[in-house]
Design a protein around this motif. Structure first.
Motif, PDB file in Angstrom:
ATOM      1  N   ASN A  37       0.816  -1.208   0.000  1.00  0.00           N
ATOM      2  CA  ASN A  37       0.000   0.000   0.000  1.00  0.00           C
ATOM      3  C   ASN A  37       0.858   1.270   0.000  1.00  0.00           C
ATOM      4  OD1 ASN A  37      -2.407  -1.459   0.052  1.00  0.00           O
ATOM      5  ND2 ASN A  37      -2.311  -1.664   2.288  1.00  0.00           N
ATOM      6  N   GLU A  38       2.183   1.135   0.121  1.00  0.00           N
ATOM      7  CA  GLU A  38       3.050   2.301   0.135  1.00  0.00           C
ATOM      8  C   GLU A  38       2.941   3.045  -1.194  1.00  0.00           C
ATOM      9  OE1 GLU A  38       5.021   3.851   2.126  1.00  0.00           O
ATOM     10  OE2 GLU A  38       4.938   2.606   3.922  1.00  0.00           O
ATOM     11  N   THR A  39       2.742   4.353  -1.111  1.00  0.00           N
ATOM     12  CA  THR A  39       2.626   5.169  -2.321  1.00  0.00           C
ATOM     13  C   THR A  39       3.837   6.069  -2.513  1.00  0.00           C
ATOM     14  OG1 THR A  39       1.430   6.876  -1.083  1.00  0.00           O
ATOM     15  CG2 THR A  39       0.116   5.160  -2.182  1.00  0.00           C
ATOM     16  N   SER A  40       4.714   6.180  -1.501  1.00  0.00           N
ATOM     17  CA  SER A  40       5.856   7.070  -1.587  1.00  0.00           C
ATOM     18  C   SER A  40       7.044   6.372  -2.223  1.00  0.00           C
ATOM     19  CB  SER A  40       6.250   7.567  -0.189  1.00  0.00           C
ATOM     20  OG  SER A  40       5.196   8.296   0.382  1.00  0.00           O
ATOM     21  N   TYR A  41       7.814   7.130  -2.957  1.00  0.00           N
ATOM     22  CA  TYR A  41       9.004   6.600  -3.605  1.00  0.00           C
ATOM     23  C   TYR A  41      10.103   6.351  -2.578  1.00  0.00           C
ATOM     24  CZ  TYR A  41      12.593   5.994  -7.161  1.00  0.00           C
ATOM     25  OH  TYR A  41      13.593   5.486  -7.948  1.00  0.00           O
ATOM     26  N   TYR A  42      10.228   7.294  -1.612  1.00  0.00           N
ATOM     27  CA  TYR A  42      11.208   7.150  -0.537  1.00  0.00           C
ATOM     28  C   TYR A  42      10.478   6.962   0.787  1.00  0.00           C
ATOM     29  CZ  TYR A  42      14.552   8.869  -3.964  1.00  0.00           C
ATOM     30  OH  TYR A  42      15.326   9.029  -5.073  1.00  0.00           O
ATOM     31  N   ARG A  43      11.160   6.308   1.702  1.00  0.00           N
ATOM     32  CA  ARG A  43      10.547   6.037   2.995  1.00  0.00           C
ATOM     33  C   ARG A  43      10.660   7.272   3.891  1.00  0.00           C
ATOM     34  NH1 ARG A  43       8.594   1.721   5.432  1.00  0.00           N
ATOM     35  NH2 ARG A  43       9.178   0.476   3.623  1.00  0.00           N
ATOM     36  N   SER A  44       9.559   7.708   4.458  1.00  0.00           N
ATOM     37  CA  SER A  44       9.513   8.881   5.325  1.00  0.00           C
ATOM     38  C   SER A  44      10.020   8.537   6.723  1.00  0.00           C
ATOM     39  CB  SER A  44       8.074   9.410   5.409  1.00  0.00           C
ATOM     40  OG  SER A  44       7.950  10.360   6.433  1.00  0.00           O
ATOM     41  N   SER A  45      10.652   9.512   7.373  1.00  0.00           N
ATOM     42  CA  SER A  45      11.103   9.302   8.750  1.00  0.00           C
ATOM     43  C   SER A  45       9.925   9.162   9.705  1.00  0.00           C
ATOM     44  CB  SER A  45      11.993  10.462   9.203  1.00  0.00           C
ATOM     45  OG  SER A  45      11.256  11.672   9.237  1.00  0.00           O
ATOM     46  N   THR A  46       8.732   9.569   9.266  1.00  0.00           N
ATOM     47  CA  THR A  46       7.550   9.392  10.105  1.00  0.00           C
ATOM     48  C   THR A  46       7.127   7.929  10.158  1.00  0.00           C
ATOM     49  OG1 THR A  46       5.989   9.682   8.269  1.00  0.00           O
ATOM     50  CG2 THR A  46       6.727  11.673   9.412  1.00  0.00           C
ATOM     51  N   GLY A  47       7.533   7.142   9.159  1.00  0.00           N
ATOM     52  CA  GLY A  47       7.111   5.755   9.104  1.00  0.00           C
ATOM     53  C   GLY A  47       5.687   5.574   8.627  1.00  0.00           C
ATOM     54  N   SER A  48       5.071   6.669   8.175  1.00  0.00           N
ATOM     55  CA  SER A  48       3.666   6.595   7.766  1.00  0.00           C
ATOM     56  C   SER A  48       3.396   7.613   6.672  1.00  0.00           C
ATOM     57  CB  SER A  48       2.754   6.876   8.969  1.00  0.00           C
ATOM     58  OG  SER A  48       1.431   7.133   8.568  1.00  0.00           O
ATOM     59  N   ASP A  49       2.823   7.142   5.560  1.00  0.00           N
ATOM     60  CA  ASP A  49       2.427   8.072   4.509  1.00  0.00           C
ATOM     61  C   ASP A  49       1.278   8.956   4.952  1.00  0.00           C
ATOM     62  OD1 ASP A  49       4.351   7.319   2.778  1.00  0.00           O
ATOM     63  OD2 ASP A  49       3.079   6.103   1.473  1.00  0.00           O
ATOM     64  N   VAL A  50       0.440   8.440   5.852  1.00  0.00           N
ATOM     65  CA  VAL A  50      -0.686   9.232   6.357  1.00  0.00           C
ATOM     66  C   VAL A  50      -0.178  10.450   7.110  1.00  0.00           C
ATOM     67  CG1 VAL A  50      -2.649   9.239   7.951  1.00  0.00           C
ATOM     68  CG2 VAL A  50      -2.237   7.245   6.493  1.00  0.00           C
TER      69      VAL A  50
END
Length: 354
Positions: free
Chosen positions: A40-53
């Motif tokens: 379900n990940e939509t981001s190209y890079y992983r966010s430091s938040t750990g959540s796309d939401v």
């Protein structure tokens, strides 16, 4: 065969054992190092938040959190240095007639503000009171230790004008201060855009308010604002202060001038995203005194040149980075309720905070 006999396998047996061990090690290591990606990940890079939401909520909050620049102009009257007048002698006097000379002086402050309401183009922002409040008159005394009636005045500054500029995405908008609470360090700015809401990009904060009573030590928080005029988001860990009931939240996040008035968000443990839990106000600081040269017109001294002028005792504030204070959401709710009548007269509707 005696108990002390040792049995050595042949070369073929050693090769078989080595292959088996190698396969086990390879499969074991490859299994422990596997990285499982969420489909379900939509981001190209992983966010430091750990959540796309959470990342999307923080990005959207930038539409509601804006930079504030305040400019105030004072007319400063300077009196005779050898025989300055007493404070009581200047009551009701036209300073221009008794001053030795005068000049215009500009002062500015910067901070952040949060869009609370935008109804029909009538916009209200919440910010820190200390960045938008300026005294009408500033007295500079020759000796602060003397009684008031005996104090002699070196200079007096009278406010001539003040403007509060909010940087929207497409323009700079002048706002007016309608409510200030110095004890809480909160203020409300308003501007009527003439009913044309589309004329500005200032959007009301979409992140719902939380409950400070449910916050605890080590909770993860995010602060969004404009330190040094730069749009930034930073993350920190929460501590709770018992010495100040109105500034109960302490963050270990970095703070720089301009962050005052920035929004504070907390991460819900159920994975549903962020809640608005407070307003960043100030950092811990202490005044330092030092001996330095006099100020010069161009503001610079030639490097390597020996200074032979007079020295003066000066002072400045030093920020204690990593100790940042915030007003919690419950106290903001109390602020809105205490000034409900003033806000209603300005046709301002603020979020409902429990």
């Amino acid at each position: 065969m005696s108990d002390s006999e040792l049995i050595f396998p042949g070369k073929k047996s050693l090769l078989q054992i080595g292959i088996i061990i190698g396969v086990l090690l390879f499969t074991g290591c490859s299994t422990s190092e596997r990285i499982i990606f969420d489909d379900n990940e939509t981001s190209y890079y992983r966010s430091s938040t750990g959540s796309d939401v959470i990342r999307e909520q923080l990005k959207n909050s930038l539409k509601s959190i804006k930079r504030v620049q305040n400019e105030v102009v004072y007319q400063t009257y300077y009196f005779d240095e050898l025989n300055p007048p007493r404070w009581t002698e200047l009551r009701g006097v036209d300073f221009e007639t008794v001053a030795d000379h005068s000049k215009m002086e500009n002062h500015s402050t910067a901070g952040s503000a949060l869009t609370m309401s935008n109804r029909g183009g009538r916009i209200a922002l919440l910010t820190a009171a200390h960045i938008v409040s300026f005294p009408d008159t500033i007295w500079t005394f020759a000796d602060e230790s003397e009684p008031d009636v005996e104090k002699r005045v070196n200079a007096v500054s009278v406010q001539e004008s003040v403007n509060h500029f909010v940087y929207s995405d497409d323009r700079i908008i002048i706002f007016d201060v309608v409510v200030t609470d110095p004890d809480r360090d909160l203020a409300v700015l308003i501007r009527d855009m003439g009913g044309d809401r589309a004329r500005t990009s200032l959007e009301t904060l979409a992140i719902p308010p939380g409950n400070a009573n449910q916050m605890d030590w080590t909770d993860m928080v995010y602060a969004v604002g404009y330190p040094k005029g730069i749009q930034m988001v930073t993350r920190g860990m929460l501590s709770k202060a018992s010495f100040n009931p109105r500034r109960r939240l302490i963050l270990d996040a970095s703070f720089n001038p301009g962050f005052s008035g920035g929004a504070l968000f907390a991460v819900r443990s159920d994975g549903s995203g962020l809640e608005w839990v407070g307003l960043v106000i100030m950092a811990s600081a202490e005044r330092e005194q030092y001996v330095g040269p006099e100020e010069i017109a161009d503001g610079e001294y030639q490097f390597g040149r020996i200074y032979e002028g007079p020295l003066y005792v000066q002072s400045s504030f030093r920020l204690n980075y990593g100790i940042t204070f915030a007003i919690d959401i419950n106290e903001i709710g109390n602020f809105f309720r205490d000034y409900e009548e003033e806000l209603r007269q300005e046709d301002i509707r603020v979020p409902k905070i429990q």
